[in-house]
Design a protein around this motif. Structure first.
Motif, mmCIF file in Angstrom:
data_model
loop_
_atom_site.group_PDB
_atom_site.id
_atom_site.type_symbol
_atom_site.label_atom_id
_atom_site.label_comp_id
_atom_site.label_asym_id
_atom_site.label_seq_id
_atom_site.Cartn_x
_atom_site.Cartn_y
_atom_site.Cartn_z
ATOM 1 N N ARG A 48 4.777 8.543 -15.105
ATOM 2 C CA ARG A 48 5.694 7.565 -14.763
ATOM 3 C C ARG A 48 6.677 7.804 -13.902
ATOM 4 O O ARG A 48 7.091 6.989 -13.265
ATOM 5 N N VAL A 49 7.345 9.059 -13.473
ATOM 6 C CA VAL A 49 8.312 9.409 -12.500
ATOM 7 C C VAL A 49 7.401 9.009 -11.281
ATOM 8 O O VAL A 49 7.977 8.711 -10.402
ATOM 9 N N TYR A 50 6.142 9.512 -11.387
ATOM 10 C CA TYR A 50 5.355 9.707 -9.999
ATOM 11 C C TYR A 50 5.034 8.029 -9.589
ATOM 12 O O TYR A 50 5.415 7.581 -8.592
ATOM 13 N N ASP A 51 4.781 7.165 -10.592
ATOM 14 C CA ASP A 51 4.663 5.689 -10.123
ATOM 15 C C ASP A 51 5.797 5.179 -9.859
ATOM 16 O O ASP A 51 5.714 4.233 -8.843
ATOM 17 N N ARG A 52 7.062 5.538 -10.470
ATOM 18 C CA ARG A 52 8.190 4.772 -10.005
ATOM 19 C C ARG A 52 8.503 5.193 -8.675
ATOM 20 O O ARG A 52 9.144 4.603 -7.794
ATOM 21 N N ALA A 53 8.330 6.349 -8.489
ATOM 22 C CA ALA A 53 8.555 7.060 -6.840
ATOM 23 C C ALA A 53 8.145 6.452 -5.820
ATOM 24 O O ALA A 53 8.615 6.228 -4.720
ATOM 25 N N PHE A 54 6.776 5.933 -5.956
ATOM 26 C CA PHE A 54 5.947 5.367 -5.130
ATOM 27 C C PHE A 54 5.543 3.713 -5.236
ATOM 28 O O PHE A 54 4.779 3.218 -4.508
ATOM 29 N N ALA A 55 6.493 3.110 -6.250
ATOM 30 C CA ALA A 55 6.127 1.660 -6.855
ATOM 31 C C ALA A 55 6.291 0.887 -5.402
ATOM 32 O O ALA A 55 5.415 -0.137 -5.585
ATOM 33 N N ASN A 56 6.959 1.013 -4.545
ATOM 34 C CA ASN A 56 7.033 -0.037 -3.255
ATOM 35 C C ASN A 56 7.036 0.659 -2.018
ATOM 36 O O ASN A 56 7.372 0.288 -1.011
ATOM 37 N N VAL A 57 6.347 2.189 -2.061
ATOM 38 C CA VAL A 57 5.872 2.397 -0.888
ATOM 39 C C VAL A 57 4.878 2.160 -0.298
ATOM 40 O O VAL A 57 3.626 2.219 -0.948
ATOM 41 N N ARG A 58 4.459 1.502 0.732
ATOM 42 C CA ARG A 58 3.502 0.832 1.340
ATOM 43 C C ARG A 58 2.841 1.410 2.307
ATOM 44 O O ARG A 58 1.340 1.449 2.757
ATOM 45 N N THR A 59 3.483 1.996 3.147
ATOM 46 C CA THR A 59 3.160 2.451 4.670
ATOM 47 C C THR A 59 3.908 3.841 4.998
ATOM 48 O O THR A 59 4.872 4.247 4.302
ATOM 49 N N PRO A 60 3.233 4.734 5.608
ATOM 50 C CA PRO A 60 3.738 5.942 6.293
ATOM 51 C C PRO A 60 5.126 5.621 6.917
ATOM 52 O O PRO A 60 5.142 4.472 7.387
ATOM 53 N N ASP A 61 5.904 6.762 6.817
ATOM 54 C CA ASP A 61 7.130 6.546 7.573
ATOM 55 C C ASP A 61 7.029 7.121 9.085
ATOM 56 O O ASP A 61 6.924 8.028 9.491
ATOM 57 N N ASP A 62 6.850 6.149 10.115
ATOM 58 C CA ASP A 62 6.663 6.519 11.586
ATOM 59 C C ASP A 62 7.642 7.328 12.070
ATOM 60 O O ASP A 62 7.579 8.077 12.969
ATOM 61 N N GLU A 63 8.837 6.917 11.817
ATOM 62 C CA GLU A 63 10.056 7.770 12.375
ATOM 63 C C GLU A 63 9.886 9.081 11.632
ATOM 64 O O GLU A 63 10.255 10.126 12.506
#
Length: 401
Positions: A48-63
């Motif tokens: 559940r921690v993992y899922d919440r951590a990435f819930a709204n991460v869609r793309t890599p961070d180009d910066e």
């Protein structure tokens, strides 16, 4: 599991702000995130921690990938690196922090044996005495940053995977909520910039509130930095090194010799004083060859490198610490291909570049990649050599235009 239950609407709002839902998902990156979940769970991370951590991460961070290609410790000239970090502003700010946090720093020094001036210098080098943490645009969401490196940077993939698991374990423990996992492009976090595995190894609850919060608690952050140095062999009451004068024309062996042996070869202290511990081992460091200052480094220099394994970093910490403490700068200056600016002059340079449309960053006197690019653009427009140096010579041309 109280830390999990507390992650409600605030987390969603935070993540949606950082990563708009409208952003198109990167299919390969999303697959990596799905696949890595089982690895994290196998290493003790609650699903559940993992899922919440990435819930709204869609793309890599180009910066993150852009910053990974530019590390000043390894790219900047020695004088360029030191000038940016040891100057009248960082010294003055360090002395102000010494006055403000004197009792705390004295307590850290007594309990750990680590010099309070070294701790202040590390705090300056890592986050400008916490100033960097007040500028959210410069911070990265650590799970996304580390997943980006693990997915797209083969040289750092193993490092990033290990750090990502550790970061999620930190949030799961409850020291910081998931949305508080902010840091540098490489996952270094808080006032004193600890990567997650180092945080787990050395973090200290310095203010006694039951949490190890290096993001919001100055005592926690400074005690944690001192604890790292102490556990790696810091020698209390001793220096990090000595500025020396080299006899002309002589070549020297690499490696470590006693200070007595160095003295016999003509390598003497720049201030003319004897070495206080002539039997102590030391290594010669000349970061600009014979054109710049020379130093014999003793054990504490190499302990500082456990924080950041770069000679320029450890030298910057040592020089800044000494000057915060009231000691003079090295007697021999660096050899620069231009006339150095003060911090106030660097701010003037940035203002003039901005007024002419070449610069769009902060007016802070810190000459980084954005400032250097602006200087090059101005130099090209003026028919000057495009070296990007923040020099008195360039400032004088700007003043005339």
């Amino acid at each position: 599991m109280g830390a999990i239950a507390g992650l409600t609407g605030g987390l969603a709002l935070f993540l949606l702000t950082m990563f708009p839902a409208a952003a198109l998902a990167d299919a390969g990156f999303q697959k990596w995130i799905r696949d890595f979940r089982s690895v994290a769970v196998a290493n003790g991370v609650d699903g559940r921690v993992y899922d919440r951590a990435f819930a709204n991460v869609r793309t890599p961070d180009d910066e993150v990938l852009r910053k990974a290609r530019f590390q000043p410790e390894f790219r900047d000239e020695a004088w360029q690196y030191i000038d940016a970090r040891v100057n009248e502003r960082t010294i003055g700010d360090g002395r102000a922090m010494l006055r403000k946090y004197g009792r705390l720093l004295d307590g850290i020094e007594r309990s750990t044996g680590v010099s309070k001036h070294i701790i202040l210098a590390i705090w300056s080098m890592e986050s400008s005495y916490g100033e960097a943490l007040t500028k959210p645009g410069r911070l990265h969401y650590v799970p996304r940053a580390l997943a980006t490196l693990a997915y797209a940077d083969q040289r750092r993939a193993k490092f990033a995977r290990n750090q990502l698991i550790a970061a999620l374990q930190i949030a799961q423990r409850g020291d910081v909520p998931i949305e508080g996992l902010t840091g540098s492009w490489a996952g270094a976090m808080g006032h004193t910039q600890f990567i997650p595995t180092s945080y787990k190894a050395y973090a200290v609850d310095g203010d006694g509130d039951g949490r190890r919060d290096i993001w919001n608690s100055v005592p926690d952050a400074l005690y944690t930095a001192a604890n790292l140095l102490r556990q790696n062999g810091w020698q209390s009451g001793q220096t990090w090194g000595y500025e020396v004068v080299l006899p002309p024309g002589r070549k020297f062996p690499g490696g470590s010799l006693s200070l007595r042996e160095w003295e016999r070869m003509g390598v003497v202290r720049a201030n003319g004083k004897p070495y206080p511990r002539p039997g102590q081992k030391a290594e010669l460091k000349v970061l600009q060859g014979r054109d710049g200052p020379a130093f014999l480094m003793v054990r504490n220099f190499f302990v500082i490198k456990r924080y950041n394994n770069a000679d320029k970093y450890a030298l910057g910490v040592g020089l800044l610490a000494d000057q915060i403490a009231g000691f003079p700068p090295p007697s021999r200056d660096w050899t620069r291909p231009f006339t150095r600016l003060s911090v106030a002059q660097s701010e003037e340079l940035q203002r003039r570049l901005k007024s002419k449309g070449f610069y769009d960053g902060d007016i802070d006197g810190k000459i980084g990649p954005m400032s250097r690019s602006a200087i090059k653009a101005f130099q090209a427009s003026a028919g000057l050599t495009q070296d990007g140096y923040a020099s008195l010579e360039v400032l004088e041309v700007l003043r005339r235009r």
